[in-house]
Write an enzyme that holds these catalytic residues in place. Structure first.
Site, PDB file in Angstrom:
ATOM      1  CB  SER A  42       4.328  -4.245  -0.456  1.00 11.93           C
ATOM      2  OG  SER A  42       3.724  -5.402   0.067  1.00 11.93           O
ATOM      3  CB  VAL A  43      -0.398  -2.245   0.376  1.00 17.23           C
ATOM      4  CG1 VAL A  43      -0.573  -3.120  -0.867  1.00 17.23           C
ATOM      5  CG2 VAL A  43      -1.731  -2.003   1.060  1.00 17.23           C
ATOM      6  CE  LYS A  44      -1.294  -7.559  -2.750  1.00 15.94           C
ATOM      7  NZ  LYS A  44      -2.697  -7.974  -2.890  1.00 15.94           N
ATOM      8  CG  ASP A  45       4.322  -5.687   4.887  1.00 18.00           C
ATOM      9  OD1 ASP A  45       4.676  -6.576   4.081  1.00 18.00           O
ATOM     10  OD2 ASP A  45       5.062  -4.745   5.231  1.00 18.00           O
ATOM     11  CB  ALA A  48       1.068 -11.066   4.872  1.00 17.58           C
TER      12      ALA A  48
END
Length: 477
Positions: A42-45, A48
């Protein structure tokens, strides 16, 4: 081929794909940035990694520390990959509404998962945000990532996602479309694109129809990870600091059904297995592109993979049960056909509302008295109705997640006659179990099976919202 020292080095750098089939007939090309091809899916990598590095630089996260975060799943997965790789303990607080696959993935990467509700006022001690804050306060060396208010979240996209898109399109991008959850992705990416283009790039937020970001009523919706829900009992509506409202030029508000079915089309027609929020974003991007010409170029961001939603979005039975799918069931390999298909629940409700739409829905608010409940129940088939969370009127109707239980005229009459209750007493004192539910596109035989021997009526769902009641006598068989 690329070679990396660790998986952390493979975060970002995702490709663009032209949506040639979904975008057929449009003058403006539409490209999708496949963030689900990042190492954590996901883009949330990106956020994070950015947040962890910023916390280390600021001395907030030290060796042997614990990373804690409230997440719908994706940010937690990114934090777990980065955190475990760097030697930290990771605790992910996950919403009870998130797809179960996400919790399984978190545990597979080594996170400790704590599940808590989000369908309660944010100030409630059981709310997910309160649970993770308590954990962060109690555990020595703990750091709460706080993606909603952490400046390192949008900064990740100012530094990576925005420059990637500008370079991949050779500076030709004219419109950028993305969903808004914490707001970090659209704020950071949009800010860079506006700066690089001298303000020429238009940034469009793709939002669930009832989400507050785009001007909805704040009631629940079924697309995970984006939008802004507001529980009616919440005392203060706080928007994320990570969301920079001035970056977004306008919103496209997309109904849940359109989001979910567009995501399925994306998989079947373009070969891109993405999540439901990607369906919202693509539906919005196609709307935007319809008004543009060949000199324009639209990029839509696909935040995560559909592999995390196999039990929901890509499960036909789940979609039917919640009233999102009305196609008749067919044998494997057979073409869908209406010929000989069993009548559906919609046929029982047809014509009962304005313009022939479903509309018979007697409900009792949770703040009603028993006398007020009886006034509603008189004349209702079976004398039973759902009890729903009392709230101001909302134009999108009652979400199935706001149904608290049921009340029956028989139970009220018995309590009043026996002196166990008074007409002015609260209906919640006689709250019974929630009525069984059936999707509006399900066959009548499914509705009969749902009722079984113990229930006289079922709540009918259309796009996840209460559309009416069906009584046993209406189902035949």
């Amino acid at each position: 081929m690329a070679v990396h020292d660790s998986v952390v080095d493979a975060i970002g750098g995702t490709p663009l794909f032209r949506l040639s089939r979904l975008g057929a007939g449009l003058a403006a090309p539409v490209y999708a940035k496949a963030e689900f091809l990042s190492i954590g899916g996901s883009v949330k990598d990106r956020a994070a990694l950015s947040m962890v590095l910023a916390a280390e630089r600021g001395g907030l996260l030290r060796p042997g520390g614990t990373i804690i975060e409230a997440t719908s799943g994706n940010t937690g997965i990114g934090l777990t990959i980065v955190g475990r790789r760097r030697g930290y303990r990771v605790i992910a607080g996950v919403s009870d509404r998130s797809a179960p696959e996400k919790s399984d993935i978190l545990r597979a990467y080594g996170a400790e998962v704590v599940v808590a509700p989000t369908a309660v006022p944010i100030e409630h001690p059981d709310h997910l945000f309160q649970v993770v804050r308590r954990l962060a306060a109690q555990i020595p060396g703990a750091w709460l990532a706080d993606q909603y208010d952490n400046p390192a979240n949008p900064d990740a996209h100012v530094r990576t996602t925005g420059p990637e898109l500008w370079g991949q399109t050779g500076g030709r991008i004219t419109h950028f479309v993305a969903g808004v959850g914490t707001g970090g992705t659209i704020s950071g990416t949009g800010a860079h694109l506006k700066q690089a283009s001298g303000g020429a790039v238009t940034v469009v937020g793709a939002d669930p129809e009832s989400s507050l970001y785009g001007g909805g009523d704040g009631s629940p919706y079924f697309v995970e990870s984006i939008g802004h829900f507001l529980h009616p009992g919440t005392e203060e509506d706080r928007w994320p600091v990570s969301f920079h409202r001035d970056v977004v030029d306008r919103f496209e508000r997309i109904p849940d059904r359109e989001s979910l079915l567009t995501a399925r089309r994306l998989a079947r027609e373009e070969g891109l297995l993405a999540g439901p929020s990607s369906g919202t974003a693509v539906a919005a991007a196609l709307r935007v592109a319809r008004d543009l010409g060949p000199q324009d170029l639209v990029v839509v961001l696909l935040p995560d993979s559909g592999r995390s939603y196999l039990s929901k979005l890509y499960n036909d039975d789940w979609l039917r049960r919640w009233g999102f799918l009305e196609e008749p069931r067919t044998a494997a390999g057979a073409e869908p056909t209406a010929a000989g298909a069993e009548a559906t629940v919609r046929s029982v409700l047809a014509g009962s509302g304005p313009g022939g739409a479903p509309g018979r829905l007697p409900v009792v608010g949770s703040d009603a008295t028993l006398a007020e409940a009886l006034a509603v129940l008189r004349g209702v088939p079976g004398g039973v109705a759902p009890v729903v969370l009392a709230r101001p009127a909302r134009p999108y109707g009652i979400s199935a997640t706001e149904v608290l239980g049921s009340v029956s005229a028989a139970a009220v009459d018995r309590a009043l006659a026996g002196g166990h209750a008074k007409p002015g007493g609260p209906v919640t004192a006689l709250l019974g179990p929630a009525l069984p539910t059936v999707g509006i596109g399900e066959p009548l035989s499914s509705a009969r099976a749902v009722l079984g021997p113990d229930h006289h009526a079922a709540l009918v769902l259309l796009d996840g919202r209460a559309a009416g009641l069906v009584h046993r006598t209406e189902l035949g068989g």
